[in-house]
Design a protein around this motif. Structure first.
Motif, mmCIF file in Angstrom:
data_model
loop_
_atom_site.group_PDB
_atom_site.id
_atom_site.type_symbol
_atom_site.label_atom_id
_atom_site.label_comp_id
_atom_site.label_asym_id
_atom_site.label_seq_id
_atom_site.Cartn_x
_atom_site.Cartn_y
_atom_site.Cartn_z
ATOM 1 N N LEU A 235 2.259 1.781 -3.427
ATOM 2 C CA LEU A 235 1.247 2.266 -4.364
ATOM 3 C C LEU A 235 0.981 3.750 -4.162
ATOM 4 C CD1 LEU A 235 -1.312 -0.696 -4.387
ATOM 5 C CD2 LEU A 235 0.230 -0.013 -6.233
ATOM 6 N N TRP A 236 0.918 4.184 -2.904
ATOM 7 C CA TRP A 236 0.712 5.616 -2.653
ATOM 8 C C TRP A 236 1.890 6.433 -3.172
ATOM 9 C CZ3 TRP A 236 -3.705 7.743 -1.918
ATOM 10 C CH2 TRP A 236 -4.713 7.098 -1.217
ATOM 11 N N LEU B 182 -7.001 0.577 -7.338
ATOM 12 C CA LEU B 182 -6.405 -0.476 -6.521
ATOM 13 C C LEU B 182 -6.430 -0.100 -5.042
ATOM 14 C CD1 LEU B 182 -3.272 -1.535 -8.620
ATOM 15 C CD2 LEU B 182 -5.268 -2.947 -8.086
ATOM 16 N N LEU B 183 -6.097 1.146 -4.741
ATOM 17 C CA LEU B 183 -6.059 1.584 -3.350
ATOM 18 C C LEU B 183 -7.440 1.622 -2.715
ATOM 19 C CD1 LEU B 183 -3.389 4.377 -3.760
ATOM 20 C CD2 LEU B 183 -3.174 2.377 -2.279
ATOM 21 N N GLU C 84 0.832 -1.202 0.000
ATOM 22 C CA GLU C 84 0.000 0.000 0.000
ATOM 23 C C GLU C 84 0.871 1.258 0.000
ATOM 24 O OE1 GLU C 84 -3.348 2.173 2.793
ATOM 25 O OE2 GLU C 84 -3.169 -0.018 2.836
ATOM 26 N N ALA D 267 3.833 5.590 -5.669
ATOM 27 C CA ALA D 267 3.737 5.592 -7.128
ATOM 28 C C ALA D 267 2.661 6.565 -7.600
ATOM 29 C CB ALA D 267 3.440 4.182 -7.629
ATOM 30 N N LEU D 268 1.542 6.612 -6.866
ATOM 31 C CA LEU D 268 0.465 7.537 -7.227
ATOM 32 C C LEU D 268 0.953 8.978 -7.138
ATOM 33 C CD1 LEU D 268 -2.501 8.104 -7.908
ATOM 34 C CD2 LEU D 268 -3.001 7.959 -5.444
ATOM 35 N N LEU E 33 -4.162 3.157 -10.255
ATOM 36 C CA LEU E 33 -3.658 2.977 -8.896
ATOM 37 C C LEU E 33 -4.694 3.387 -7.857
ATOM 38 C CD1 LEU E 33 0.083 4.121 -9.022
ATOM 39 C CD2 LEU E 33 -0.850 1.817 -9.005
ATOM 40 N N ARG E 34 -5.435 4.454 -8.127
ATOM 41 C CA ARG E 34 -6.483 4.852 -7.185
ATOM 42 C C ARG E 34 -7.530 3.763 -7.035
ATOM 43 N NH1 ARG E 34 -6.675 9.775 -5.131
ATOM 44 N NH2 ARG E 34 -5.336 11.423 -6.000
#
Length: 348
Positions: free
Chosen positions: A277-278, A327-328, A274, A280-281, A324-325
């Motif tokens: 991913l944040w 996925l999160l 997580e 990367a976002l 990505l959003r």
């Protein structure tokens, strides 16, 4: 003949109220020392000892390093220190260690339970209260394996049933009861003669995992590995994890001593994914913003083809950011995690 005179208690989420009830119902003339671990944040002070002191006439205080264990006392692990029991020429003392986190926590229940079992054997009663996931289960199994008793809060009575259920599955229990009944039960179990356990308190070598928790230099430099290679990296230090079995439970430990159960390892890996991913976002959104600025600059200079290229880059970055959003926001990352009790009673 030695007597059963040491109670070790582990709790996590929902544990403050369980501990208040337990400590408040212990006999005033308890012929045993009580050591308590509650998962608390590493930063700041903990008010748990003061909270528990209001519930009982027993002597309740934060644990300090080197204190002799005495009947009628309750000692609480401070933040960011493992609370351990050591044998000092036949005298049991507390030891505070900044050894590697176990199941993502310091203090953790497993190191306390293991150390108590190693030096005191059948003199120990291990108690697992409310909490998520499974810290304390492997340590409670060690307590029983050394002749001690295992007491578990009834999962149906616990605010969070994860730790009690794991303890029952991994270690079993000699007694299971609602927390309101545990004080009287423990009072009836301590103060009784027990057979001496060969090796307990004899100054012999400690198991590797216990030595790592105590930050023994020889253990940290030891060439032995704590299990078989797994190909998985440690979430805390990035080193390789080695796997072993504790009954039906899979345990993972890196060379420097960070320890994980399968459940807590999954939770830690989920947190790492997580976080990645944040990050990367954020990078994609910054890339899109920069491409927009470059496009505007190109337009101002009359470089329309260059401006179109930067506009396309910005659109690609924003499209990737949308993925990505999603996925999160999805349920795929919703994995239970080990947690301390976040109520106001646990710290300042």
């Amino acid at each position: 003949m030695p007597q059963r005179d040491l109670i070790v208690v582990g709790a996590s989420a929902g544990g403050v109220e369980a501990l208040r009830t337990l400590v408040g119902s212990l006999p005033a003339e308890l012929p045993a020392a009580v050591l308590v671990v509650l998962h608390v944040p590493a930063q700041g002070a903990s008010a748990l000892a003061a909270v528990l002191a209001r519930e009982t006439a027993l002597d309740v205080a934060p644990a300090v390093d080197g204190e002799v264990l005495a009947p009628g006392t309750v000692r609480v692990a401070p933040p960011d220190r493992h609370l351990l029991v050591v044998d000092d020429e036949g005298v049991l003392r507390t030891h505070l260690s900044r050894g590697p986190r176990e199941n993502g926590h310091r203090p953790a229940a497993d190191p306390l339970f293991r150390s108590a079992a190693h030096v005191a054997g059948a003199r120990v009663v291990g108690v697992v209260l409310s909490g998520s996931l499974d810290d304390g289960a492997a340590g409670l199994r060690r307590v029983r394996g050394r002749g001690g008793l295992a007491v578990v809060q009834d999962p149906a009575d616990a605010a969070y049933s994860g730790m009690p259920e794991a303890a029952l599955h991994i270690a079993g229990a000699d007694h299971v009861a609602p927390v309101g009944e545990l004080g009287d039960l423990l009072g009836s179990l301590v103060g009784l003669d027990v057979p001496a356990v060969p090796g307990a308190g004899d100054g012999g070598p400690r198991p590797l995992e216990d030595a790592l928790a105590e930050m023994e230099g020889a253990a940290l430099a030891c060439a032995d590995r704590p299990g078989a290679p797994t190909g998985i990296s440690c979430p805390d230090c990035g080193g390789p994890l080695y796997g072993s079995a504790v009954g039906p439970m899979h345990r993972f430990r890196c060379r420097v001593g960070h320890a994980w159960s399968a459940d807590t390892l999954v939770g830690a890996q989920t947190s790492a994914v997580e976080s990645a991913l944040w990050a990367a976002l954020r990078s994609l959104e910054e890339k899109a913003d920069l491409a927009d600025r470059m496009s505007e600059s190109a337009v101002s200079r009359g470089h329309l083809l260059t401006a179109d290229r930067f506009t396309e880059h910005a659109g690609d970055a924003r499209q990737a950011a949308l993925v990505l959003r999603d996925l999160l926001e999805g349920a795929a990352l919703s994995v239970p995690r080990a947690g301390g009790d976040e109520g106001p009673s646990t710290g300042d």
